[in-house]
Design a protein around this motif. Structure first.
Motif, PDB file in Angstrom:
ATOM      1  N   ARG A 232      48.484  63.452  14.845  1.00  0.00           N
ATOM      2  CA  ARG A 232      49.893  63.613  15.682  1.00  0.00           C
ATOM      3  C   ARG A 232      50.594  64.787  15.184  1.00  0.00           C
ATOM      4  NH1 ARG A 232      52.720  58.770  17.286  1.00  0.00           N
ATOM      5  NH2 ARG A 232      54.360  59.579  18.195  1.00  0.00           N
ATOM      6  N   PHE A 233      51.290  65.349  16.377  1.00  0.00           N
ATOM      7  CA  PHE A 233      52.348  66.776  16.354  1.00  0.00           C
ATOM      8  C   PHE A 233      53.401  66.215  16.768  1.00  0.00           C
ATOM      9  CE2 PHE A 233      47.712  68.017  16.654  1.00  0.00           C
ATOM     10  CZ  PHE A 233      47.637  68.852  15.911  1.00  0.00           C
ATOM     11  N   ASP A 234      54.438  67.215  16.125  1.00  0.00           N
ATOM     12  CA  ASP A 234      55.649  66.857  16.710  1.00  0.00           C
ATOM     13  C   ASP A 234      55.823  67.660  18.198  1.00  0.00           C
ATOM     14  OD1 ASP A 234      56.943  66.221  14.360  1.00  0.00           O
ATOM     15  OD2 ASP A 234      56.825  68.253  13.576  1.00  0.00           O
ATOM     16  N   VAL A 235      55.057  68.793  18.513  1.00  0.00           N
ATOM     17  CA  VAL A 235      55.054  69.419  19.726  1.00  0.00           C
ATOM     18  C   VAL A 235      53.796  69.672  20.065  1.00  0.00           C
ATOM     19  CG1 VAL A 235      55.895  71.197  20.997  1.00  0.00           C
ATOM     20  CG2 VAL A 235      57.449  70.491  19.011  1.00  0.00           C
ATOM     21  N   ALA A 236      53.312  69.315  21.184  1.00  0.00           N
ATOM     22  CA  ALA A 236      51.860  69.791  21.798  1.00  0.00           C
ATOM     23  C   ALA A 236      52.465  70.724  23.083  1.00  0.00           C
ATOM     24  CB  ALA A 236      51.015  68.544  22.175  1.00  0.00           C
ATOM     25  N   ILE A 237      51.642  71.898  23.067  1.00  0.00           N
ATOM     26  CA  ILE A 237      52.128  72.936  24.118  1.00  0.00           C
ATOM     27  C   ILE A 237      51.053  73.043  25.058  1.00  0.00           C
ATOM     28  CG2 ILE A 237      52.758  75.096  24.492  1.00  0.00           C
ATOM     29  CD1 ILE A 237      54.259  75.257  22.284  1.00  0.00           C
ATOM     30  N   VAL A 238      50.912  72.685  26.408  1.00  0.00           N
ATOM     31  CA  VAL A 238      50.043  72.809  27.311  1.00  0.00           C
ATOM     32  C   VAL A 238      49.880  74.281  27.899  1.00  0.00           C
ATOM     33  CG1 VAL A 238      48.850  71.763  29.507  1.00  0.00           C
ATOM     34  CG2 VAL A 238      50.320  70.455  27.783  1.00  0.00           C
TER      35      VAL A 238
ATOM     36  N   LEU B 114      58.788  72.691  13.139  1.00  0.00           N
ATOM     37  CA  LEU B 114      58.168  71.638  13.882  1.00  0.00           C
ATOM     38  C   LEU B 114      56.605  71.781  14.015  1.00  0.00           C
ATOM     39  CD1 LEU B 114      60.772  71.669  16.988  1.00  0.00           C
ATOM     40  CD2 LEU B 114      60.348  69.772  15.457  1.00  0.00           C
ATOM     41  N   ARG B 115      55.883  70.885  13.777  1.00  0.00           N
ATOM     42  CA  ARG B 115      54.415  70.806  13.725  1.00  0.00           C
ATOM     43  C   ARG B 115      53.908  70.933  15.016  1.00  0.00           C
ATOM     44  NH1 ARG B 115      50.112  66.953  12.194  1.00  0.00           N
ATOM     45  NH2 ARG B 115      48.159  68.581  11.778  1.00  0.00           N
ATOM     46  N   THR B 116      53.419  72.151  15.423  1.00  0.00           N
ATOM     47  CA  THR B 116      52.919  72.582  16.845  1.00  0.00           C
ATOM     48  C   THR B 116      51.355  72.787  17.195  1.00  0.00           C
ATOM     49  OG1 THR B 116      55.365  73.378  16.804  1.00  0.00           O
ATOM     50  CG2 THR B 116      53.683  74.286  18.490  1.00  0.00           C
TER      51      THR B 116
END
Ligand SMILES: Cc1cc2nc3c(=O)[nH]c(=O)nc-3n(C[C@H](O)[C@H](O)[C@H](O)COP(=O)(O)OP(=O)(O)OC[C@H]3O[C@@H](n4cnc5c(N)ncnc54)[C@H](O)[C@@H]3O)c2cc1C
Length: 390
Positions: A7-13, A31-33
């Motif tokens: 699980r991440f704090d932020v996923a960037i597409v 933030l874990r990204t």
């Protein structure tokens, strides 16, 4: 069973300039990204972009909000690249070189006079140059030159060097970069009440509290979002060439400044390499360079800078600018909790990277979208009747 990764704090597409810059700033905020890039990092529009940082040359009457956003970004550039060079241990390719806008005939000179008047009315720093003075500053300009404007505050950067430095900085800050990770859909809770992560085309689920959509011209291919939560983005094709002085960096530089013609431009990299761009075409997702497009770029450039005809051709390419219906960026919170947008930067994605990264990092950390980015809130595309969750 789907493969569920951690699980991440932020996923960037999307791992173009927008995704990488936001990832760096988000990771710096603790933030874990993770960046999910379907192909290779920065292989989309970012790979072909010329890298002009030109808010003043591109200023348009009636686009004061975009001018303010662009100037705010350009002001951040020197500190941004200095910090990035330290963090990545490599040169992001920034060149504070200035820009000349040039006219080759009477019609173009009249248009340039209007551009000068508009910029003066907006209080922007621009200097009118007689052809002799323009040629003193840039001796490679043709003797037929009619008029020039000097825009000393508009600069350039090499987007490939910049994105490579950002990728290193993201990883050094503890972020994760996954190339070859194609997002098929944005995952939402069963009632579609909030965003919960992203699902890859191989079935892998990446869980994240917040998802940033930075998928460039391909935003609309992402499944999973309800209709009211989507931002419309279309591709706008640009053909571009990379040229090289056969004498390399040792040769006498043809140009020091960026030269903007009507409608093209020549961007010197400072080491014998030049970028000649670019067409603007509404051709869907076609990225084939055409003989006609390249001919027009070369014809105009050689007329104004005859020495271009001696340069070697290194690369011919086309890329897709991401354009929203109003051609302005879509930034910050979307219509669902957890959904964030760093999309639609159109012709200015390289210029806007520092301000977009800061604005997105602020909203990812729970702060409001900064004032300068407010006119570009992604929620302007949410139909009126939909309430936007905080
Ligand atoms: C010819 C040309 C010249 C330009 N010159 C300039 C300039 O001088 N100055 C300037 O400021 N701007 C310039 N631009 C504009 C600039 O390139 C763009 O605004 C900017 O690159 C957009 O960045 P992005 O990260 O949003 O998109 P992109 O760089 O296109 O990145 C989007 C990424 O998302 C990935 N992706 C898409 N769908 C998915 C998915 N489903 N799953 C995972 N990944 C996905 C893509 O593979 C891509 O890598 C130019 C553009 C062109 C075409």
């Amino acid at each position: 069973m789907p493969n569920v990764t951690d699980r991440f704090d932020v996923a960037i597409v999307g791992g173009g300039i927008a995704g990488l810059a936001v990832a760096w700033r988000a990771q710096q905020r603790g933030l874990r990204t993770v960046v999910l890039e379907r192909d290779r990092l920065a292989g989309g529009a970012t790979h072909v972009a010329a890298g002009m940082l030109a808010p003043i040359s591109e200023a348009r009457v009636g686009e004061r909000g975009l001018l303010a956003l662009s100037r705010a970004s350009l002001e951040r550039y020197p500190a941004f690249v200095a910090e990035l060079a330290d963090a990545a241990g490599r040169d992001p390719g920034y060149r504070p070189c200035g820009t000349l806008l040039v006219a080759r005939d009477r019609d173009e000179a009249e248009a340039l006079e209007r551009e000068l008047a508009e910029r003066e009315a907006m209080g922007l720093p621009v200097e009118r140059l007689l052809p002799s003075e323009a040629r003193r500053r840039e001796p490679a300009l043709a003797p037929t030159l009619r008029l020039a404007l000097d825009v000393p505050g508009d600069h350039a950067i090499d987007p490939r060097a910049l994105s490579a430095a950002l990728a290193v900085a993201v990883e050094r800050a503890g972020g994760e970069l996954r190339a070859g990770a194609q997002v098929a859909r944005i995952a939402t809770s069963t009632d579609q009440g909030r965003v919960t992560g992203a699902e890859l085309d191989d079935g892998t689920r990446v869980r994240a509290d917040q998802v940033v959509i930075a998928a460039g011209a391909w935003v609309e291919a992402l499944d999973g979002l309800p209709a009211h939560a989507r931002v419309p983005v279309r591709p706008v094709k640009g053909q571009i060439m990379r040229l090289r002085d056969p004498a390399g960096a040792a040769g006498v530089p043809l140009l020091a400044r960026v030269i903007r013609m009507q409608p093209g431009y020549l961007v010197p990299r400072g080491d014998g390499r030049y970028v000649l761009g670019a067409t603007m075409e509404e051709q869907g997702f076609d990225t084939a360079p055409t003989a006609g497009g390249i001919f027009e770029l070369l014809r105009d450039a050689i007329e104004l800078v005859p020495g271009v005809s001696e340069l070697a051709i290194e690369e011919v390419a086309a890329g897709l600018r991401p354009g929203t219906p109003d051609n302005a960026p879509a930034l910050g919170p979307g219509a669902l909790p957890g959904l964030r947008w760093a999309a639609g930067c159109f012709r200015h994605g390289i210029l806007l990277a520092p301000v977009v990264a800061d604005a997105l990092a602020a909203t990812l950390a729970g702060e409001p979208l900064p004032d300068v980015a407010q006119p570009f809130a992604a929620t302007r595309f949410v139909p009126e009747r939909e309430t936007v969750a905080p």
